[in-house]
Design an enzyme around this catalytic site. Sequence first.
Site, PDB file in Angstrom:
ATOM      1  N   ASP A   1      35.559  33.920  24.231  1.00  0.00           N
ATOM      2  CA  ASP A   1      36.552  34.859  24.158  1.00  0.00           C
ATOM      3  C   ASP A   1      36.891  35.193  22.411  1.00  0.00           C
ATOM      4  O   ASP A   1      37.586  34.257  22.097  1.00  0.00           O
ATOM      5  CB  ASP A   1      37.664  34.866  25.044  1.00  0.00           C
ATOM      6  CG  ASP A   1      38.860  36.181  24.888  1.00  0.00           C
ATOM      7  OD1 ASP A   1      38.229  37.182  25.178  1.00  0.00           O
ATOM      8  OD2 ASP A   1      39.514  36.002  24.272  1.00  0.00           O
TER       9      ASP A   1
ATOM     10  N   ASP B   1      40.372  40.041  31.059  1.00  0.00           N
ATOM     11  CA  ASP B   1      39.477  41.128  30.491  1.00  0.00           C
ATOM     12  C   ASP B   1      38.916  42.194  31.720  1.00  0.00           C
ATOM     13  O   ASP B   1      38.905  43.562  31.471  1.00  0.00           O
ATOM     14  CB  ASP B   1      38.007  40.695  29.829  1.00  0.00           C
ATOM     15  CG  ASP B   1      38.621  39.804  28.603  1.00  0.00           C
ATOM     16  OD1 ASP B   1      39.808  39.821  28.398  1.00  0.00           O
ATOM     17  OD2 ASP B   1      37.986  39.105  27.858  1.00  0.00           O
TER      18      ASP B   1
ATOM     19  N   THR C   1      36.752  42.503  21.726  1.00  0.00           N
ATOM     20  CA  THR C   1      37.362  41.892  20.595  1.00  0.00           C
ATOM     21  C   THR C   1      36.472  41.356  19.632  1.00  0.00           C
ATOM     22  O   THR C   1      36.269  41.519  18.714  1.00  0.00           O
ATOM     23  CB  THR C   1      38.340  40.561  21.056  1.00  0.00           C
ATOM     24  OG1 THR C   1      37.683  39.831  21.794  1.00  0.00           O
ATOM     25  CG2 THR C   1      39.729  41.292  21.785  1.00  0.00           C
ATOM     26  N   THR C   2      35.255  40.713  20.342  1.00  0.00           N
ATOM     27  CA  THR C   2      34.274  40.006  19.245  1.00  0.00           C
ATOM     28  C   THR C   2      33.453  41.256  18.632  1.00  0.00           C
ATOM     29  O   THR C   2      33.242  41.266  17.358  1.00  0.00           O
ATOM     30  CB  THR C   2      33.131  39.309  20.262  1.00  0.00           C
ATOM     31  OG1 THR C   2      33.954  38.445  21.012  1.00  0.00           O
ATOM     32  CG2 THR C   2      32.277  38.609  19.313  1.00  0.00           C
TER      33      THR C   2
END
Length: 606
Positions: free
Chosen positions: A115, A446, A148-149
């Site tokens: 994550d 998520d 997010t990545t």
Amino acid sequence: MRRYSFKAVFTVVCDKFLWIVLCSVIARKIYIVNGILLLFALKRFIDLSTLSTQSGGVPVLVLKEGASRSRGREAQHNNITAAKVVAESIKSAFGPKGMDKLLVDNFGDIIVTSDGRTILDEMDIQHPAAKMLVEVAKTQDNEAGDGTTSAVIITGDLLGRAESLIEKGIHPTVIIDGYKKALEKALETLEKIALPFDLSQSKEFLKKTAVTSLSGKLVADYKEYLSDLVIKAMFDVMEKQSDGTYKVDVDDVKVEKKTGESLGDTKLVSGIVVDKEIVHSGMPKHVTNAKIILIDASLENDKPEFDSKINIENPLHIAAFLKQEENMLRDMVDKIVATGANVVICQKGIDDMVQHFLVQKGIAAIRRAKKSDMEKLARAIGGKIISNLDDISSKDLGYAALVEERKIGDDKMTFIEGCKNPKAVTILIRGGTERLNNEAERSIHDALCVIRDLIQEPKIVAGGSASEMEMATSLKKYAQTISGREQLAILAFAEALETIAVTLSENAGLDPIDILSELRAKHEKRETWAGIDVNSGKVQDMTKMDVYEPVAVKRQIIKSAYEAASLILKIDDVIASGKSKMPQTPPGGMPDGMGGMGGYPGAGEY
């Protein structure tokens, strides 16, 4: 003794020498005048430099000792490099074939995760520009819950391509303006290709999207089962608004985890699981048709706020005093019993005497419940949280079909389930190890956020970098209509979006050049949903592969990336204050009476 700076002494010497030269010029050759003029000019230069650096012979220090400053190209290069390093550090964790990171914190605790938000939080980044990428990940996680990545990777690539443009002589402001136009065009393209669906009739898109979210996680083997739990949980707590839209809050789904069994034993409870046991062994452990009262006041006698003494001359007064204390506690129990409640959940403490009286009445009780659990319980059972026992009534009670204490692993937990219309539910995660449970919790969060995004805005796009490639293709065509240097910035934005496809292919062990060339060709032929199938290693129509992502997530990714890149590009001056130095310990240790115990006199003697 007074000290003089070198510049001050040199100025005085020049003055004296000038007078000597003036006195001798009459008797000597005229060409010495040229030397005099040179000395006057030198003296003037020394005076000006002295004024700028000292006042009365004392140097003027603008910054704190130890402070550092970088300006212009140097500052921009340092900031961009730091951001690129952060982006590179999490690239390998991207996608279904991404690798996990093992992180060890200051206490030696180990975290295994892919994550992006968790990785950046645990890295303890110090560089100020790099910290902005951590903020990007936090914003993406708070707003969309996923992606997010991707946001960090695109931000790093935008900055890297901007640096190349800066080296070609393009001003950062021009680059930012070009990025702004590219952002607007990319959002326009995203809205154009989005696939809306009816939430009440096409629930299969919800599951496909949740499965896509869980595919790149450690829990991918259970993605089908966990997706069903997540969708059921969010549909239980969502509420329809008057305008026909739906409102849902991820916080209404409590995620509890206990080590033991396997992820396949994770289950959804239509109620709340409280990580507390029944407070007294004599109380019932199994209550059906429970009428529950929620109290955030202490079921104990209040202690006075100031010291007080009672002088008792007659021994009978002691018994009367104790009896009065018992009557006050009994009165609390009588008020609870009068409402018809058979389960009490208290946010604060419960006196031993109160527990005894509750046992006599056959009432089960839980004490010191978390405030967050109390709020979720109120939504689940339909009750009210009571702060004053004098105001309670039967209308304040909540209902549950079953309240039962169960042993889960090594701990006892209380299950409150079978609520009539619960607006808060619990997902109880079971896993073989604590680290697996922690990663499962992050993965389920998520997935919950993805379902929330779709409930609030039922629009999807295909995954596998298909939407990014379509936006990049559109931007390249748009750039041809823009004249000037902004065109280069728009093309750089398009290439930054393509880095998602490059990273996906690299992490899957594919050749990024071949994959990218094939994707570009297919999107030029208007194959909108052509993307990378990492399992087969080929470019496929991702809608046929059932790989979908919410439009809300994609929109937030490019917004966050643009804003972070623009913020860093605008910086051309970095001033860092020097770190404060700790005062040195005097020779011989601390003074007497301060023997390492906070300065209390004589503390060192104990």
